[in-house]
Design a protein around this motif. Structure first.
Motif, PDB file in Angstrom:
ATOM      1  N   PHE A  91       0.851  -1.188   0.000  1.00 53.51           N
ATOM      2  CA  PHE A  91       0.000   0.000   0.000  1.00 53.51           C
ATOM      3  C   PHE A  91       0.884   1.234   0.000  1.00 53.51           C
ATOM      4  O   PHE A  91       1.852   1.319   0.759  1.00 53.51           O
ATOM      5  CB  PHE A  91      -0.903   0.011   1.242  1.00 53.51           C
ATOM      6  N   LEU A  98      -3.224   0.109  -3.800  1.00 59.02           N
ATOM      7  CA  LEU A  98      -3.190  -1.156  -3.060  1.00 59.02           C
ATOM      8  C   LEU A  98      -3.045  -2.274  -4.089  1.00 59.02           C
ATOM      9  O   LEU A  98      -3.850  -2.370  -5.010  1.00 59.02           O
ATOM     10  CB  LEU A  98      -4.478  -1.336  -2.243  1.00 59.02           C
ATOM     11  N   LEU A 110      -6.237  -4.704  -7.445  1.00 64.07           N
ATOM     12  CA  LEU A 110      -7.458  -5.384  -7.011  1.00 64.07           C
ATOM     13  C   LEU A 110      -8.343  -5.787  -8.172  1.00 64.07           C
ATOM     14  O   LEU A 110      -8.970  -6.844  -8.160  1.00 64.07           O
ATOM     15  CB  LEU A 110      -8.250  -4.477  -6.057  1.00 64.07           C
ATOM     16  N   TRP A 119     -10.894  -9.401  -2.769  1.00 63.28           N
ATOM     17  CA  TRP A 119     -11.155  -7.964  -2.588  1.00 63.28           C
ATOM     18  C   TRP A 119     -11.455  -7.665  -1.124  1.00 63.28           C
ATOM     19  O   TRP A 119     -10.919  -6.738  -0.538  1.00 63.28           O
ATOM     20  CB  TRP A 119     -12.336  -7.529  -3.452  1.00 63.28           C
ATOM     21  N   LEU A 120     -12.378  -8.466  -0.556  1.00 62.76           N
ATOM     22  CA  LEU A 120     -12.774  -8.266   0.840  1.00 62.76           C
ATOM     23  C   LEU A 120     -11.572  -8.355   1.764  1.00 62.76           C
ATOM     24  O   LEU A 120     -11.349  -7.468   2.609  1.00 62.76           O
ATOM     25  CB  LEU A 120     -13.819  -9.311   1.240  1.00 62.76           C
ATOM     26  N   TYR A 121     -10.793  -9.411   1.626  1.00 66.03           N
ATOM     27  CA  TYR A 121      -9.685  -9.629   2.552  1.00 66.03           C
ATOM     28  C   TYR A 121      -8.563  -8.613   2.346  1.00 66.03           C
ATOM     29  O   TYR A 121      -7.862  -8.255   3.308  1.00 66.03           O
ATOM     30  CB  TYR A 121      -9.156 -11.057   2.417  1.00 66.03           C
ATOM     31  N   SER A 122      -8.395  -8.147   1.122  1.00 67.95           N
ATOM     32  CA  SER A 122      -7.403  -7.098   0.876  1.00 67.95           C
ATOM     33  C   SER A 122      -7.792  -5.819   1.600  1.00 67.95           C
ATOM     34  O   SER A 122      -6.964  -5.170   2.257  1.00 67.95           O
ATOM     35  CB  SER A 122      -7.268  -6.825  -0.629  1.00 67.95           C
ATOM     36  N   HIS A 123      -9.067  -5.448   1.505  1.00 65.22           N
ATOM     37  CA  HIS A 123      -9.541  -4.234   2.173  1.00 65.22           C
ATOM     38  C   HIS A 123      -9.509  -4.383   3.695  1.00 65.22           C
ATOM     39  O   HIS A 123      -9.089  -3.460   4.407  1.00 65.22           O
ATOM     40  CB  HIS A 123     -10.954  -3.888   1.707  1.00 65.22           C
ATOM     41  N   LEU A 124      -9.960  -5.536   4.194  1.00 58.57           N
ATOM     42  CA  LEU A 124      -9.929  -5.740   5.641  1.00 58.57           C
ATOM     43  C   LEU A 124      -8.498  -5.666   6.165  1.00 58.57           C
ATOM     44  O   LEU A 124      -8.239  -5.035   7.195  1.00 58.57           O
ATOM     45  CB  LEU A 124     -10.548  -7.097   5.995  1.00 58.57           C
ATOM     46  N   LEU A 126      -5.967  -4.084   4.924  1.00 52.95           N
ATOM     47  CA  LEU A 126      -5.482  -2.709   4.877  1.00 52.95           C
ATOM     48  C   LEU A 126      -6.110  -1.855   5.972  1.00 52.95           C
ATOM     49  O   LEU A 126      -5.408  -1.142   6.704  1.00 52.95           O
ATOM     50  CB  LEU A 126      -5.777  -2.096   3.509  1.00 52.95           C
ATOM     51  N   PHE A 127      -7.435  -1.921   6.106  1.00 51.58           N
ATOM     52  CA  PHE A 127      -8.115  -1.074   7.096  1.00 51.58           C
ATOM     53  C   PHE A 127      -7.663  -1.406   8.509  1.00 51.58           C
ATOM     54  O   PHE A 127      -7.464  -0.517   9.344  1.00 51.58           O
ATOM     55  CB  PHE A 127      -9.635  -1.236   6.985  1.00 51.58           C
ATOM     56  N   ILE A 149     -17.962  -1.453   9.406  1.00 51.21           N
ATOM     57  CA  ILE A 149     -17.990  -2.369   8.253  1.00 51.21           C
ATOM     58  C   ILE A 149     -19.431  -2.810   8.012  1.00 51.21           C
ATOM     59  O   ILE A 149     -20.089  -3.321   8.910  1.00 51.21           O
ATOM     60  CB  ILE A 149     -17.109  -3.612   8.497  1.00 51.21           C
TER      61      ILE A 149
END
Length: 281
Positions: A91, A98, A110, A119-124, A126-127, A149
């Motif tokens: 990131f 990302l 992505l 997608w979900l796990y990449s965002h989770l 990162l956040f 979320i």
């Protein structure tokens, strides 16, 4: 529109409007050209000040290194597809890119990472990594470590599947989705999401002394988790009621009523209903 007038006339009219708009842009071009060089010089001067006086580049690199390390550490515990294991997410704090970095140093963004689960796990990942960094720097952070979320389980139980039952029924939902054979694997991944979020809060408090708050709205319910009782996580269930509950009686006039009961709060709403950390049954 077709019934209203000839299509050729309509096309001509819209072409005319487009040409008029483009001409208005041309009239601004001289002004833009005159100001462009000055703006670029201002930006270059500000950037040089940030680098020389505040050491911004070094601070960004330090923060980025920490966030990327935490992101991959957290991501290892999510159910990414095998093609993206081991996790190597990157990131950039400069442009907010990302991506997954391959062994050949290729960047896979992505949009090219396949399934919604990735997608979900990449965002989770990162956040959560960002919020761990906010907790790490403590009072220096102007961003509170609160993460909201909405429906993370949509990957496994899409929102376009009708769910009007009184209780969450995963078996029925995967049947409607047309993939009943995925039930066990999907439920394992769904449970893991909640378990990892709980574990993240605990680990972050141990590491930083600050416990982040994660608020989730989802229709998944009644899960059997390994490290926590699911009901202990639930603040309120809204399947059989609205968000505002109970609704005031029709014709209730909060302006004219004198609120005298000490359990009553502003505008006739009971005090306990305003406390989202301890909601009414």
């Amino acid at each position: 529109m077709k019934n209203k007038e000839d299509l050729d006339n309509q096309a001509s009219r819209y072409v005319g409007r487009l040409e008029e708009y483009l001409e208005s842009l041309d009239s601004l071009s001289d002004f833009n050209d005159r100001g462009y060089d000055s703006i670029i010089k201002d930006i270059e001067y500000i950037e040089s000040q940030l680098k020389e006086e505040f050491n911004v580049d070094s601070k960004i690199r330090t923060a980025e290194t920490y966030i990327n390390k935490q992101m991959n550490k957290i991501g290892e515990k999510f159910d990414f597809e095998e093609d993206y294991k081991p996790i190597n997410l990157k990131f950039s704090l400069l442009n907010f890119d990302l991506y997954y970095k391959t062994d050949d140093d290729e960047k896979v963004y992505l949009r090219s990472m396949g399934s919604g689960a990735n997608w979900l796990y990449s965002h989770l990942s990162l956040f959560l990594a960002l919020h761990r960094y906010f907790c790490k720097i403590g009072d220096k952070s102007v961003i509170p470590p609160i993460l909201f979320i909405d429906q993370p389980t949509q990957v496994y139980f899409p929102a376009n599947i009708e769910d009007n039952s009184n209780k969450f029924d995963a078996k029925e939902l995967v049947k409607k989705r047309g993939k009943p054979e995925n039930l066990d694997a999907d439920m394992k991944s769904v449970k893991n999401i909640f378990e990892q979020l709980v574990q993240f809060c605990t680990d972050t408090k141990d590491l930083t002394g600050i416990e982040p708050q994660i608020i989730i709205t989802d229709h998944a319910d009644g899960l059997t988790l390994d490290n926590v009782t699911f009901d202990d996580l639930v603040v309120a269930r809204w399947r059989n009621r609205g968000f505002i509950h109970p609704l005031p009686d029709e014709g209730y006039n909060v302006v004219e009523d004198n609120v005298v009961d000490e359990e009553q709060a502003v505008d006739g709403v009971k005090a306990e209903q305003l406390n989202l950390l301890d909601p009414p049954n």
